[in-house]
Each structure stands twice: as C-alpha cells, then as structure tokens.
Design an enzyme around this catalytic site. Sequence first.
Site, PDB file in Angstrom:
ATOM      1  N   GLU A 117      17.266 -18.563  -5.975  1.00  0.00           N
ATOM      2  CA  GLU A 117      16.969 -17.212  -6.456  1.00  0.00           C
ATOM      3  C   GLU A 117      16.485 -17.239  -7.917  1.00  0.00           C
ATOM      4  OE1 GLU A 117      16.345 -14.523  -5.220  1.00  0.00           O
ATOM      5  OE2 GLU A 117      16.725 -13.001  -6.720  1.00  0.00           O
ATOM      6  N   CYS A 124       0.840  -1.186   0.000  1.00  0.00           N
ATOM      7  CA  CYS A 124       0.000   0.000   0.000  1.00  0.00           C
ATOM      8  C   CYS A 124       0.884   1.248   0.000  1.00  0.00           C
ATOM      9  CB  CYS A 124      -0.956   0.086   1.176  1.00  0.00           C
ATOM     10  SG  CYS A 124      -2.154  -1.231   1.244  1.00  0.00           S
ATOM     11  N   LYS A 135      12.854 -15.856  -9.090  1.00  0.00           N
ATOM     12  CA  LYS A 135      12.708 -14.817 -10.129  1.00  0.00           C
ATOM     13  C   LYS A 135      11.713 -15.278 -11.176  1.00  0.00           C
ATOM     14  CE  LYS A 135      13.834 -12.083  -8.663  1.00  0.00           C
ATOM     15  NZ  LYS A 135      14.443 -11.929  -7.399  1.00  0.00           N
ATOM     16  N   ARG A 179       4.319  -0.485  -4.613  1.00  0.00           N
ATOM     17  CA  ARG A 179       3.978  -0.985  -3.277  1.00  0.00           C
ATOM     18  C   ARG A 179       2.644  -1.734  -3.274  1.00  0.00           C
ATOM     19  NH1 ARG A 179       7.012   1.465   0.785  1.00  0.00           N
ATOM     20  NH2 ARG A 179       5.546   0.573   2.243  1.00  0.00           N
ATOM     21  N   LYS A 234       6.202  -4.583  -3.751  1.00  0.00           N
ATOM     22  CA  LYS A 234       7.640  -4.497  -3.575  1.00  0.00           C
ATOM     23  C   LYS A 234       8.060  -4.679  -2.122  1.00  0.00           C
ATOM     24  CE  LYS A 234      11.860  -3.624  -4.796  1.00  0.00           C
ATOM     25  NZ  LYS A 234      12.540  -4.805  -5.351  1.00  0.00           N
ATOM     26  N   TRP A 286      -2.762  -2.749  -1.773  1.00  0.00           N
ATOM     27  CA  TRP A 286      -2.449  -4.166  -1.904  1.00  0.00           C
ATOM     28  C   TRP A 286      -3.364  -4.852  -0.894  1.00  0.00           C
ATOM     29  CZ3 TRP A 286      -0.757  -8.207   1.163  1.00  0.00           C
ATOM     30  CH2 TRP A 286      -0.260  -9.327   0.487  1.00  0.00           C
ATOM     31  N   ASN A 313      -2.140   1.869   5.720  1.00  0.00           N
ATOM     32  CA  ASN A 313      -1.249   0.804   5.261  1.00  0.00           C
ATOM     33  C   ASN A 313      -0.952  -0.046   6.491  1.00  0.00           C
ATOM     34  OD1 ASN A 313       0.827  -0.749   4.205  1.00  0.00           O
ATOM     35  ND2 ASN A 313       2.349   0.886   4.326  1.00  0.00           N
ATOM     36  N   GLY A 314      -1.281  -1.336   6.445  1.00  0.00           N
ATOM     37  CA  GLY A 314      -1.051  -2.198   7.607  1.00  0.00           C
ATOM     38  C   GLY A 314      -2.265  -3.084   7.854  1.00  0.00           C
ATOM     39  N   GLU A 346       7.944 -15.556  -9.786  1.00  0.00           N
ATOM     40  CA  GLU A 346       7.219 -14.334  -9.415  1.00  0.00           C
ATOM     41  C   GLU A 346       6.843 -13.463 -10.614  1.00  0.00           C
ATOM     42  OE1 GLU A 346       9.184 -11.743  -6.584  1.00  0.00           O
ATOM     43  OE2 GLU A 346      11.115 -12.033  -7.522  1.00  0.00           O
ATOM     44  N   HIS A 393      17.107 -37.524  -4.705  1.00  0.00           N
ATOM     45  CA  HIS A 393      16.316 -37.918  -3.536  1.00  0.00           C
ATOM     46  C   HIS A 393      14.842 -37.557  -3.705  1.00  0.00           C
ATOM     47  CE1 HIS A 393      19.903 -39.031  -1.340  1.00  0.00           C
ATOM     48  NE2 HIS A 393      20.454 -37.891  -1.733  1.00  0.00           N
TER      49      HIS A 393
HETATM   50  O1  M6R Z   1      12.842  -5.464   1.076  1.00  0.00           O
HETATM   51  P1  M6R Z   1      13.288  -6.836   1.470  1.00  0.00           P
HETATM   52  O2  M6R Z   1      14.615  -7.194   0.943  1.00  0.00           O
HETATM   53  O3  M6R Z   1      13.200  -7.036   2.961  1.00  0.00           O
HETATM   54  O4  M6R Z   1      12.207  -7.793   0.817  1.00  0.00           O
HETATM   55  C1  M6R Z   1      12.251  -9.172   1.023  1.00  0.00           C
HETATM   56  C2  M6R Z   1      11.360  -9.891   0.037  1.00  0.00           C
HETATM   57  O5  M6R Z   1      10.031  -9.482   0.185  1.00  0.00           O
HETATM   58  C3  M6R Z   1      11.788  -9.657  -1.413  1.00  0.00           C
HETATM   59  O6  M6R Z   1      13.114 -10.039  -1.614  1.00  0.00           O
HETATM   60  C4  M6R Z   1      10.877 -10.443  -2.374  1.00  0.00           C
HETATM   61  O7  M6R Z   1      11.054 -11.806  -2.204  1.00  0.00           O
HETATM   62  C5  M6R Z   1      11.151 -10.019  -3.819  1.00  0.00           C
HETATM   63  N1  M6R Z   1       9.914  -9.894  -4.531  1.00  0.00           N
HETATM   64  C6  M6R Z   1      11.988 -10.989  -4.561  1.00  0.00           C
HETATM   65  O8  M6R Z   1      12.194 -10.634  -5.882  1.00  0.00           O
END
Ligand code: M6R
Length: 611
Positions: free
Chosen positions: A484, A2, A488, A27, A606, A75, A101-102, A491, A507
């Site tokens: 990672e 948000c 990527k 956000r 984000k 969001w 926001n929250g 998402e 396994h």
């Molecule tokens: O701002 P942060 O690094 O604390 O965020 C952590 C995760 O929310 C963030 O890395 C998220 O997994 C990303 N979307 C990954 O691309």
Amino acid sequence: MCGIVGYIGTKNCIPMLIEGLKRLEYRGYDSAGLGFLDENSKPKNIKVKGKVADLENALNGNGHFSNIGIGHTRWATHGIPNQTNAHPHSNKEGTLLLIHNGIIENFGVLKKALINDGYTFYSDTDTEVLVNLIDSNYKKKEDLFQAVRYDLNEVEGTYGIAVFHKDYPDQIIVAKNGSPLVIGIGENENFIASDVNALIAHTSKVVYMEDHEIAVITKNGFKAKTISDEKIKKEIQEVKLTLEEISKGGYEHFMLKEIIEQPESLRNSIRGRLLEKEGISKLGGLSGYIDRIALSKRIIITACGTSWHAGLVGEYMLEQYTNIPVEVEYASEFRYRNPILSPDDTVIFISQSGETLDSLAALKETKRRGALTIGLVNAVGSSIARETDCGVYLHAGPEIGVASTKAFTSQVAVLALVTLLIGRRKITSPQDGMEIIKELKSLPEKVEKILQLNNEIEKIAENFVDADNFLYLGRGYNFPVALEGALKLKEISYIHAEGYPAAEMKHGPIALIDENMPVVFLAPKDSVYDKVVSNIEEVKARGGKLIAIASENDTTIDNLVDYSIKIPSTIRMLMPILNVIPLQLLSYHIAVKKGLNVDQPRNLAKSVTVE
Ligand code: M6R
C-alpha cells in the site's frame, strides 16, 4: 470513470451542471463538455480538452440560459484526450446529444454497419457510434425513447448514458448497464448524475438505476422500463450526505483532509458495533447470514488496488482468528479464471466506491455460482452494496482524493469487526475478543498521535523528492502495508516503487540496492522484529537509504537507519492501520514538494468503472 450530470426543469442549468461536474471531477479530468438547448431551443455542444475550469472559461461571457442540459468530465478510453473526443457526442446535424460513461465493446462492428449506411465519424470514440446508432434508429422509428431502447439491445459493453434531442425539448433519456447512474428528484425539476455527490446540493431524494434499465426524465417526473420493454417500479430513496462532507474544508487537498480525518472515520467505522462484555462485534448487515458464514469451508476476498491490500490484511486476520482458509484475489483476474466456487464458500467484496467494474463483474460471476456474497463498501447505495447478499458499510465518509487513504484504514477496521464476529463462533476466546475490542477502541487516539508527526514526516520527505525508485518492505501483517505504501507513492508522485515481503528481498530485489535506493521498512516491535532488523542490516551493508516506521519505545533502531518515524503500538492484526498513516503522509509530502496535483494524478480516476 467519467462523470455525468444532467438537469431538466425551469431554472438555468448551466451553472448547476458546471458545479455538478466539479464535484465529479475526481472521476476523470482529461476533457469536459456541456450539451444544452439554448433560449431559442437550438442545441449547443461546448467541449474542451482539460479540466472543468477550462470548460467554465470557454463558457464565460456566453450568457446562455437553458433549462435542459447534460455535462460530462472524461477519462479517456477510446481516443486521446482532446476536444474532438470529448463528450457530448452528437449526430451529423447536431440535433441529438449524448454523454456516456463505459465502453461499447462491439463498437467496431456497429461502426462498420453505420459506415455502410452512409454515416461518417469525426472522433475516435466508441460513444460516437452509439449516438449515430440512436440517430439511425430514431430516423426509422420516429420515437426517441424507443430508438434508444432498441439501440441498447444491440450494444455489448457497459454504459451509463444521458441523451436528449432537439425534437424532445422536455425530456432526457438515461440508461444504465455496468456504469452507475442515479436520478435526483426535485420540485418541478429533476437531475441525473453518475454519483450522488453531484446532486446533493439540490436534492436528497434519489432513484438508483439498475443494469438494463432505461428511463425518460421530464421536469415533472420519470418513467422507467427495462431495455427489453418490461414495466418497472422504482423506489425513491433518501441520501444522508452533506455538502460539507464532500468539500475540502480549508485543506489544500482532499487527500490531506482525508488523511487527517482518520481518527474520526475510524470512530465512525466501529461506533455501535462492539459488544465489549461479550468480546464480540455486532454487525446488523450480516445478521441472518452469520451461521452460513461461520460454516463456510473457505472465504475468498476479492477487490482491486488499495481495497485488495486491505483484503490481504483480512486474510491474515481471518485465518488467525477463525481458522477458515482464506484466499485473496484480484477481482480483475478472478472473473477471467474459472473460479471454483460452491455454496459452501463466502466471497467478500471490498470496495470504497462500490462501483469498480472488475469487482462488480466478479460479484455477478460469484452469484451465478451460488456462493454467499458480502460487501464491505464505503459508498452508500452503490452497486456492490446493493447487489451483494449482505454487507457492512465502512462509514468512512465520502473519499474524494484519487489516492485512497481513510477508506483503507476503515476497511481494515471493518475486516477486524467481521473477523471478531466469525472468530468468536469459531476459535477466538472471549478474552481475545475483549482484547481486540480494547485495541480497536484505542486506535483513533493513536492515529491522532501519529498525525502529530506530520511536520517531521514532511521534513523527511524533502530528502526524497528526486528519488527515482523506492522499496517498501514488511513482514506478516505489514507486507500488505508495504504494498500500500508503494502504491500510494507511485500513483501520486510518479516515483517507481515496489512493496515486498521483507524476507523476499534477498531473492532478487536486493540487487537494486545502492546508495540511491530509499528503502522503507515497517519495523514495529513484534514477533518478527529481530528478523526485520536483520533485513535492515542487509540493506545498510549495501548503502541503501533507510527509513523505518518503528515502535515509539524502540531506541536501538536509530543506530541502524537514516530516518525513523516512531509510532504507538497495538496488537499485530491492527498494526496496518497505524503503520500505513506515516506512509500516506510521506507520499503526500513528496508529491506536493514535486509540485504535483495529488488529488488528480495523471491517467487515474477515482472509480474505475471500465475494464
Ligand atoms: O473503489 P474501490 O475500492 O473498488 O477502488 C479500487 C481501486 O481502484 C482503488 O483502491 C485504487 O487503487 C486507488 N487509486 C488507490 O489509491
């Protein structure tokens, strides 16, 4: 999660609020709204399902002028994304408007009490409960600030809020607990936002609100207190952020811009932090704490998502070069266990945004238990950066794309600097220190070379647009890179992907391999290369489609795999920085070819500032 903006002053705030919301759209982007007092001092509340552009369309031609207003991009947490659940929320009369926001955790109990008092609700949100609670207190107390302050003492959960009332056309009230909120200071005008990106077009002077603080903002200034009515003095700070840094700069997507920026972001992360002759790093933010850190019995790294993956790389590095036992924990799990911590422990918090709620909560718990806390954070002035005992900024520059890219490589680089600093006090020799420095310095150029493979990787991506699943496999330092790479891809392209240690494949996951399963191997020429090659053979024997990220001097791998991406080498601890780049590009191109919005993938935001 948000985005919040607000303005009070003498100018027309509508275009400014829209512009601010656009800068905050990363956000959250499922619905958006604006609340303001129009030229006749009548409250207006305009909300839409969809993006800020849809809100802009809804406003077009209305010709409103207002010098007090608040805006929100949502969001969803409570209630589906639709116009009714969008913010601002208001009381029945529409005179009191609030953005939030929250999450209000005790909203159920509060709602019941309000219903008993005759209140009715139009939305499914927790925020509507908050606005009616303020309304009810305001009607009893007849003082808006006191009503909000009183109300927040009844609330459990997290909030960054902004409120105004028709009866107080010259003030906005803001408060914070757990969700970020910053006041921007102007001349005859003041601003609010959930992060500085929304403010810097107008001012570089900011005041960060802390938890349990409330402030009343007018065009001429602000007054802050704690919600328990204690007076507080807030410091005005200067932010060094330019508009250029937070714009797309001609790229189609922020994600691509941020991938391409990595040579520069890496340079910035290491600049001025290397003492070559001594083979050691210089980290001003840790000076004064290094003795205690080096004496730690244990180091715990805690983070979420991509930052957690960087933490896993850090575990390998720190154990190899410092001999201190390291554990890596998901912040969301750490806070809900009973973590055994003592003043002999050092806990490192890694976060791009510095606002991730799970990491912040873990930080608070850690401080309660007396361990030393270090923040490795990108966003300057963010909550984690402010609340840790000491820390190192990543200096990667603002990251706007929801999929984290340059923050990851900077996190690994900064973890290498921290490793070097501690390691040289423990078991790392000056020669090894010098070698690490030499390799760190060579990274930007090597990354530039990898980025030249962009077109080649784009062509490879064409073959995988219709894939339903992907496996990513790597060993040692490259296991976190496999995780990672998989994150990527899933998402932004919504393709199911998993990362595994290469040797674990037999396994279980090997059962998934058939001619429809693409498998990405991280196969640099290192000490486990032969073992990785055996794993490649196992997949090949079962018909899997093979992609290898391999060393540029590896001529044999081409006979084994369908596609190879050849990249320069470095020492093992730094290989994740190089290996991850082709994976970022591969995900990016697959998602773009699928026609998806890579900067705003569905359901994501984000910065995750709710639980
Ligand atoms: O701002 P942060 O690094 O604390 O965020 C952590 C995760 O929310 C963030 O890395 C998220 O997994 C990303 N979307 C990954 O691309």
